[in-house]
Design an enzyme around this catalytic site. Structure first.
Site, PDB file in Angstrom:
ATOM      1  N   HIS A 158      37.026  15.024  23.593  1.00  0.00           N
ATOM      2  CA  HIS A 158      35.941  15.896  23.103  1.00  0.00           C
ATOM      3  C   HIS A 158      35.333  16.737  24.235  1.00  0.00           C
ATOM      4  O   HIS A 158      34.178  17.146  24.154  1.00  0.00           O
ATOM      5  CB  HIS A 158      34.834  15.087  22.420  1.00  0.00           C
ATOM      6  CG  HIS A 158      35.347  14.124  21.403  1.00  0.00           C
ATOM      7  ND1 HIS A 158      35.475  14.437  20.078  1.00  0.00           N
ATOM      8  CD2 HIS A 158      35.799  12.850  21.539  1.00  0.00           C
ATOM      9  CE1 HIS A 158      35.967  13.395  19.417  1.00  0.00           C
ATOM     10  NE2 HIS A 158      36.186  12.420  20.283  1.00  0.00           N
ATOM     11  N   LYS A 285      34.499  38.307  42.203  1.00  0.00           N
ATOM     12  CA  LYS A 285      35.286  37.628  41.173  1.00  0.00           C
ATOM     13  C   LYS A 285      36.734  37.336  41.538  1.00  0.00           C
ATOM     14  O   LYS A 285      37.406  38.113  42.201  1.00  0.00           O
ATOM     15  CB  LYS A 285      35.274  38.489  39.905  1.00  0.00           C
ATOM     16  CG  LYS A 285      33.925  38.493  39.207  1.00  0.00           C
ATOM     17  CD  LYS A 285      33.725  37.249  38.372  1.00  0.00           C
ATOM     18  CE  LYS A 285      34.183  37.534  36.962  1.00  0.00           C
ATOM     19  NZ  LYS A 285      34.185  36.327  36.159  1.00  0.00           N
TER      20      LYS A 285
END
Ligand code: ARG
Length: 460
Positions: A158, A285
């Site tokens: 999960h 980035k």
């Protein structure tokens, strides 16, 4: 006949210009030229052997076909839209090269059996390429796993921390998935291994042909047994697309894992710069574009499979033009998967475990709570449910006091079960937890190392 369609004698009007454009598949099925020529050569040899055509004509045909192949190989062949597809383009070119003898080639066959034969041959070689490419990805997984049998990370369910595992064990789960993918492609290779050539239009032929000879020479196990099924069967294309779709799905999951693990929030892995791209505006980035492309490409594979299944749904027996789109779908599915496999192989080599962060995160989220329960079962004669309850209370305590389980001291633990000595402290060590999982298929270093040995022996 020059410049005319094969069926011009029967037709009053020329084919509509727009249909000629839309209905022509030559820009796509020219990728079948090698298979088409190989099948035509074998067919001719069979016709000669059976004395259905004269060897003089047959030899001319074979030489002509070889010339055409050489022209196409060199890029010196002009594919013509007005001749619809690869089969008629080659037959027309043969007339230009050898004259009327070319007229004997299409004896005892139809484009219907011709196209399926070519297509099966193409899918055979394409599947073998894919099988090799999958093996490369699997080998890279093994290499990366070998370096990380001892690298502890949190195993997630999960997307929540569950239990400690090794990075190697995680990577090798994908080895198993890819191993099944190979079997799916191999199953299709076995199933499609029957030669349709000689089924002709749909009912077989009255010529005394030798279909076993043709089948064997083209590398098939045997000829197909029902001429109608032979020409209308596209199962092998669907199976190929299905195998490709599952394989692409597996790699999409791997890519998604990597994207998550590489995110700033997780920071569990990093990639070599060669597998990253920058931003046009944000100087800081480094984005995992190749991984994102792998994740996305599966969309093409699902789409092509879905389209192929839909084309075949409710299609009456036997050949219909609907099926002509099969080639484009398979070629696109193949190209997409090939790109996915190439990028996956590189991406796996370019990944590095951020071991300190992995270990840190493996300690977060009370990942050894099950180990504590197991310890009580093994040492204190409690049932698992009783132990589970005690361990749950310990977790509540740790959470409230903002401590990791491994930070609790013996006195604190004893509040939840009195009769304990310091040997219990070991169960909260994540590496110990990992190495306790010695059951078959479990994550312990010893298991994973022996699996790697097995994988190295079996991988071709
Ligand atoms: N280009 C055609 C296809 O791929 C070949 C078969 C044509 N047969 C026919 N009866 N029109 O489907």
């Amino acid at each position: 006949m020059k410049n005319k369609t094969i069926w011009s004698n029967r037709f009053k009007y020329k084919t509509s210009q727009s249909f000629q454009k839309i209905g022509s598949s030559i820009h796509i099925d020219k990728r079948l030229y090698e298979q088409d020529i190989a099948a035509s050569i074998v067919h001719t040899q069979m016709l000669m052997k059976q004395k259905i055509i004269k060897s003089e004509d047959g030899n001319k045909i074979i030489n002509g076909l070889k010339k055409i192949k050489a022209q196409i190989d060199k890029g010196n062949f002009e594919f013509k839209e007005k001749y619809e597809d690869i089969h008629l383009n080659i037959e027309k070119a043969l007339f230009e090269i050898i004259g009327p003898s070319a007229g004997f080639l299409h004896t005892a066959r139809s484009r219907n059996d011709q196209v399926v034969t070519d297509f099966k041959l193409w899918i055979k070689q394409a599947s073998n390429v894919i099988l090799k490419d999958i093996s490369v990805v699997m080998k890279n997984l093994i290499k990366k796993a070998e370096k990380n049998t001892d690298t502890v990370m949190p195993g997630l369910t999960h997307l929540k921390n569950a239990q400690p595992i090794s990075f190697a064990h995680y990577l090798l789960s994908y080895y198993e998935m890819l191993k099944r993918d190979k079997i799916r492609f191999e199953n299709n290779l076995n199933l499609l291994d029957e030669c349709p050539l000689g089924s002709a239009a749909l009912s077989g032929t009255s010529y005394k042909i030798d279909r076993t000879y043709t089948a064997k020479k083209l590398g098939f196990k045997k000829p197909t047994d029902n001429s109608m099924d032979s020409i209308s069967d596209r199962d092998f294309a669907i199976d190929f697309l299905y195998a490709a779709a599952i394989c692409a799905m597996h790699l999409s999951r791997l890519a998604e894992d990597f994207i998550i693990y590489n995110s700033d929030a997780f920071n569990l892995i990093s990639f070599k710069d060669s597998m990253l791209t920058g931003s046009s505006i944000m100087p800081q980035k480094k984005n995992p574009d190749p991984a994102e492309m792998i994740r996305g490409k599966v969309g093409i594979n699902y789409g092509k499979l879905n389209a192929m299944l839909t084309i075949m749904k409710g299609l009456p027996m036997s050949y219909f033009k609907d099926m002509q789109d099969d080639k484009g779908l398979v070629f696109d599915g193949y190209d997409a998967l090939k790109d996915t496999l190439t990028m996956s192989a590189e991406l796996i080599s370019a990944v590095n475990a951020n071991k300190i962060n992995m270990l840190f995160m493996a300690n977060q989220g009370y990942t050894t709570a099950t180990d504590f329960a197991d310890y009580l079962v093994k040492n204190k004669n409690l049932s698992f449910r009783e132990s589970y309850a005690i361990s749950a209370k310990l977790v509540n305590y740790a959470e409230k006091n903002k401590k990791m389980l491994s930070e609790l001291n013996l006195e604190e633990i004893k509040k939840f079960y009195k009769d304990l000595d310091k040997s219990v402290l070991k169960v909260f060590d994540v590496k110990n937890s990992m190495n306790m999982k010695k059951s078959h298929g479990g994550t312990s270093v010893i298991n994973v190392k022996s699996m790697i040995k097995k994988y190295k022996r079996e991988i071709k």
